[in-house]
Scaffold this active site. Sequence first.
Site, mmCIF file in Angstrom:
data_model
loop_
_atom_site.group_PDB
_atom_site.id
_atom_site.type_symbol
_atom_site.label_atom_id
_atom_site.label_comp_id
_atom_site.label_asym_id
_atom_site.label_seq_id
_atom_site.Cartn_x
_atom_site.Cartn_y
_atom_site.Cartn_z
ATOM 1 N N GLU A 44 11.878 17.234 50.913
ATOM 2 C CA GLU A 44 11.433 16.019 51.607
ATOM 3 C C GLU A 44 10.496 16.337 52.768
ATOM 4 O OE1 GLU A 44 15.044 12.920 50.645
ATOM 5 O OE2 GLU A 44 15.190 14.073 52.495
ATOM 6 N N GLU B 58 15.969 13.873 43.509
ATOM 7 C CA GLU B 58 17.162 13.273 44.119
ATOM 8 C C GLU B 58 17.199 11.778 43.812
ATOM 9 O OE1 GLU B 58 17.973 13.936 48.259
ATOM 10 O OE2 GLU B 58 17.234 15.998 48.192
#
Length: 485
Positions: free
Chosen positions: A187, A379
Amino acid sequence: MPFPDTFLWGGATSASQIEGAFDRDGRGMSTADVFPYHEKITDPRQSMLKAMTRAEVKAAMEDQTGFYPKRIGIDFYHHYEEDIALMAELGFTVYRMSISWSRIFPNGDDPIPNEAGLAFYDQVIDTCLSYGIAPLITLSHYDFPLALTLKQNGWLSRKTVDDFVRYASLLFERYKDKVKYWVTFNEFNIISLTPFISGGMLADQVADLEAAKHQAAHHQLLASSLAVAACHRIIPDAKIGGMIARFESYPETCAPEDSLLTIQNDQKNFAYADVMVKGSYPNYLLQTWAETGLTPVLAPEDVAILKEGCVDFLGFSYYMSGLSGTDKTTEKTAGNLGYTKKNPYLKTSEWGWQIDPVGLRVTLHKLYDRYGIPLFVLENGLGARDTVSADGEIEDTYRIAYLSAHLRELGKALDERVPVLGYTLWGWIDLISASTSEMSKRYGLVYVDQDDYGQGSQKRLKKKSFAWYQAVIASNGKSLEEAHT
């Protein structure tokens, strides 16, 4: 249509949320180790997003009474054989894991690596391969060596670029015959929200924290590009990608201003992905820097470094969507790492995350239209409170509903010719929450008997969703439509 035969099915975890053994076999402390558990944290900005000072870090390191959940994780360090056997039973073809930098180089820049740390990952990787599970390794996942934070203020220092590339190259060399899928940073775009946990920076050691975030992000982009180039050189048949947290956003109304704001929010979300995929900073970010005075210091060679280290695929996390609008009176709801306007057409989880399966399909199209390279859903999952019945059953039908709906939309995107390499649901086993350090917010298909205070047997129990996902993988996604119809 069934999913492609080459589609990778699996699950994802991070070292800091599962491993534990923070002080075993030579591991050094990381940024994840200094966040204690606090009851009733509903705002992630109280924990993971907290900007830490040097005094706060040192106090946490010396604290003998507080409970720091990520230091114990779910003790994967001693349960890895059992846990990987469960992955194999599920039918995983890929396991997204991360390696803790401070387990390899306890201080981040040690002259020689910690062989005991490498031996642990040797065992994990070899066990995965023995079951036919391909490891997908994230090099940095909210888990930065604390010694480099105290020594050189983390990613604010350009020296950290060299330290990271040395660490990454060591792993490429050691696992070049075993690991063919890599991700540089988890991320990446979250560094704008998490200067400490992502950037390893101390807030009281910089004159301007906002400017420091941009400088640190530039250094991470350089490190990512150099690591990509090293991976291509050392493991020519490997694929190495970047990753962002995707915050899908819709215009709140049909007012032109809301559409413009949506575009601007997308630009903020995609800025670093633009660099990782295209190899240069987008004009809109250069303009923002010029207007705000936040332009980072760039060396003459940086333009070439970014251009030469473009990723092979783009991975992303997707949990929820939000609204972009100029009406300041609209109700807001807690989101992944912040707050967004509440969408009246969507249901929300207990933690305020807006459940939007179609948004995953929207995201897949947006990303492929923008970048034209393969994508990877790294994810996606539902955090919820699970209850164990008297006979040991966990009926998590809400999780099955969430995952089923998202996977069906992913399948539709595949039918619409969006190339997706695979799907690794987050966290396939219960783990410590990254944002709040709690155990109550459970994501797993496997229940871990452990509470928010680290108490419990750590026994693993299969939830109802375990058999459901097992069937999805065994049928290569066909069971999704059969159940739906």
